[in-house]
Design a protein around this motif. Structure first.
Motif, PDB file in Angstrom:
ATOM      1  N   ARG A 165      -8.572  -0.097  -1.689  1.00 30.69           N
ATOM      2  CA  ARG A 165      -8.135   0.592  -0.846  1.00 30.69           C
ATOM      3  C   ARG A 165     -10.197   0.623  -0.060  1.00 30.69           C
ATOM      4  O   ARG A 165     -10.292   1.033  -0.563  1.00 30.69           O
ATOM      5  CB  ARG A 165      -8.348   1.818  -1.122  1.00 30.69           C
ATOM      6  N   THR A 181      -6.661   3.157   3.902  1.00 36.17           N
ATOM      7  CA  THR A 181      -6.224   4.280   2.805  1.00 36.17           C
ATOM      8  C   THR A 181      -5.592   4.677   1.873  1.00 36.17           C
ATOM      9  O   THR A 181      -5.957   4.263   0.595  1.00 36.17           O
ATOM     10  CB  THR A 181      -7.160   5.234   3.669  1.00 36.17           C
ATOM     11  N   GLN A 182      -4.535   3.905   1.846  1.00 33.42           N
ATOM     12  CA  GLN A 182      -3.584   4.711   1.342  1.00 33.42           C
ATOM     13  C   GLN A 182      -3.390   5.943   0.740  1.00 33.42           C
ATOM     14  O   GLN A 182      -2.888   6.044  -0.201  1.00 33.42           O
ATOM     15  CB  GLN A 182      -2.951   3.437   0.304  1.00 33.42           C
ATOM     16  N   SER A 204      -2.638  -3.895   4.375  1.00 37.18           N
ATOM     17  CA  SER A 204      -3.412  -3.553   3.421  1.00 37.18           C
ATOM     18  C   SER A 204      -2.569  -3.950   2.244  1.00 37.18           C
ATOM     19  O   SER A 204      -2.683  -4.393   0.675  1.00 37.18           O
ATOM     20  CB  SER A 204      -2.433  -1.681   3.131  1.00 37.18           C
ATOM     21  N   THR A 229      -3.782  -5.258  -1.189  1.00 37.61           N
ATOM     22  CA  THR A 229      -3.764  -4.786  -2.722  1.00 37.61           C
ATOM     23  C   THR A 229      -2.920  -6.124  -3.481  1.00 37.61           C
ATOM     24  O   THR A 229      -1.970  -5.914  -4.548  1.00 37.61           O
ATOM     25  CB  THR A 229      -3.155  -3.656  -2.343  1.00 37.61           C
ATOM     26  N   THR A 255       0.326  -0.414  -5.357  1.00 40.14           N
ATOM     27  CA  THR A 255       1.045   0.347  -3.734  1.00 40.14           C
ATOM     28  C   THR A 255       1.901   0.846  -4.501  1.00 40.14           C
ATOM     29  O   THR A 255       2.445   1.857  -3.869  1.00 40.14           O
ATOM     30  CB  THR A 255       0.605  -1.134  -3.113  1.00 40.14           C
TER      31      THR A 255
END
Length: 488
Positions: free
Chosen positions: A218, A270-271, A315, A319, A331
């Motif tokens: 992130r 950024t999640q 993303s 991850t 996630t």
């Protein structure tokens, strides 16, 4: 400031004089760079003098530079100097220079500082914060730091609102904010490409290495926390959205579209769940205001969906290798389960409510939440940054008086912006009205799970949005003399 001094207040200097000032400032800046290696304290002293002088002379590049550098807030430690937040201090110095000019020109300080409901509620909130932190309760270190930052926000608001007196300056200030956010996004994408925060990030926070979070895929850009970046982006994205849809100037539109596209990609990286919900609230508002045309909606939705897809793909790739590691929840767990970090927040919320119930009239003192949390619960969670709720933080620290004053100042700004949207004939004022409502909406929505106002970059940006809007409102009401020929 008084219209009687509009020509002087405009800060228009003869070209030769402006060139001379620029040369002097350039020479001093070069000397400061050399001094920084040998005598950092002396260099910072020269910098302070330069900032005050440049503000007094209304040297516009200084204002745009201050806005561009808003996301940067490194803690600089010097032997024997208790001040570490030099970025906030620089904004105080800008106010000193602008105020000195106002005094020299004979402007009414009372009208400048007290006129309007927003300014009145803002000063009342500041007074309540001081009273709860230093009068009702003994002043503590955390409270002193928070009060200093709050003072820097308020003074920066007055400095920007007092400096920007014409449409040309307002447009350049907006452009500086958009370009700055583009730079923030590019640094975040650099982190994504590197698969880490990066060496430059570690050097930026070298004296805070013990609180740098582990890399979990992130991005955080120049911010020390992922959610800090998400909250910051959410306040700028409504401005970028309004400018790209409503502005007529091609250059400004390009900056806004680039900012929004990269901003959405970065926000996805950024999640931040709270940030996603806050942005969704802004989009609902946008479809009811600026996104009414089918053509505009189609173009906007196409770009937005493309940005979300790009961000999601990046993303996912970031991850995959660390989802099962010990650095944090995966996630999937973040969006499908209540992870340990989320569960800890309920303990924090309960403590914050308990603090308010124990002292509803005065709270525990502005800026005292973190220092009081351990003694209140007896066992702190591992992820204690703050109250993690704007509403509970304000209640716990300043009681009902602070809560009323803070949300009254927010409400007065929203009411004024709504009136501008409906009644103003100047396009830039309406753009800034939409930007302010959208930005504040994200603060209120994300504020249900985050409390970021004490973060110097976040708080300064919020008060900057206030200043840009009210400066635009004043210019729009002043007539052609301040609007100039700038095409927005």
């Amino acid at each position: 400031m008084n219209s009687a001094t509009s020509s002087a207040a405009a800060g228009v200097l003869p070209e030769a004089r402006r060139a001379g000032i620029s040369s002097v400032i350039a020479v001093i800046a070069a000397l400061m760079a050399l001094l920084l290696l040998k005598a950092p304290l002396m260099s910072l002293g020269f910098a302070a003098i330069l900032i005050v002088a440049g503000s007094f002379l209304l040297f516009d590049p200084l204002l745009y530079l201050a806005i561009f550098l808003l996301p940067l807030a490194p803690m600089i430690e010097l032997d024997g100097i208790p001040l570490h937040d030099w970025a906030s201090f620089s904004r105080v110095l800008i106010f000193v220079g602008v105020m000195a000019r106002s005094v020299v020109e004979g402007d009414s300080l009372r009208e400048w500082l007290w006129k309007g409901r927003f300014a009145q509620w803002m000063l009342l909130y500041f007074a309540v914060a001081i009273a709860t932190a230093a009068v009702v309760h003994p002043l503590e270190g955390g409270a002193a730091r928070s009060l200093f930052r709050l003072a820097s926000y308020v003074l920066f608001y007055y400095a920007v609102a007092g400096w920007i007196k014409d449409a040309a300056r307002l447009r350049k200030a907006v452009t500086a904010l958009l370009v700055s956010t583009i730079a923030v996004c590019l640094l975040a994408l650099l982190q994504a490409a590197q698969g880490s925060f990066g060496e430059w990030f570690e050097r930026l926070y070298a004296n805070q290495s013990e609180i740098i979070p582990p890399w979990t895929g992130r991005v955080s850009s120049v911010f020390l926390g992922v959610n800090f970046l998400a909250g910051y982006l959410n306040m700028v994205l409504p401005l970028a959205l309004a400018v790209q849809v409503m502005a007529k100037e091609a250059q400004l539109q390009i900056a806004a579209r680039t900012c929004f596209f990269l901003g959405v990609i970065t926000l996805v990286l950024t999640q931040s769940r709270g940030a996603y919900i806050a942005l969704l609230a802004v989009l609902v508002m946008a479809f009811q205001t600026v996104l009414k045309s089918k053509t505009v909606r189609l173009r906007f939705v196409t770009a937005f969906v493309a940005a979300v897809i790009i961000g999601s793909v990046i993303s996912y790739a970031l991850t995959q290798d660390i989802d099962t590691g010990a650095a944090g929840p995966s996630t999937r767990e973040r969006f499908t389960t209540v992870d340990e970090t989320t569960a800890e927040r309920w303990l924090i919320y309960g403590a914050a409510w308990g603090m308010f119930v124990e002292s509803p009239a005065t709270g525990i003192g502005y800026g005292n939440f973190r220092s009081r949390f351990n003694s209140f619960t007896g066992d702190a969670p591992t992820d204690l940054w703050d109250a993690h709720c704007l509403y509970l933080k304000v209640l716990a620290e300043t009681g009902l008086p602070g809560f009323v004053c803070f949300f009254a100042l927010i409400g007065s700004a929203l009411v004024a912006a709504r009136r501008s949207w409906k009644e103003s004939s100047w396009l830039m004022e309406r753009i800034l009205a939409v930007a302010l409502v959208g930005g504040v909406t994200t603060v209120l929505v994300q504020g249900m799970v985050e409390s970021l106002v004490d973060l110097p970059q976040f708080g300064s940006l919020l008060w900057l949005l206030f200043a840009l809007y009210f400066a635009g409102r004043r210019i729009g009401q002043s007539g052609p003399s301040l609007l100039g020929s700038a095409e927005i």
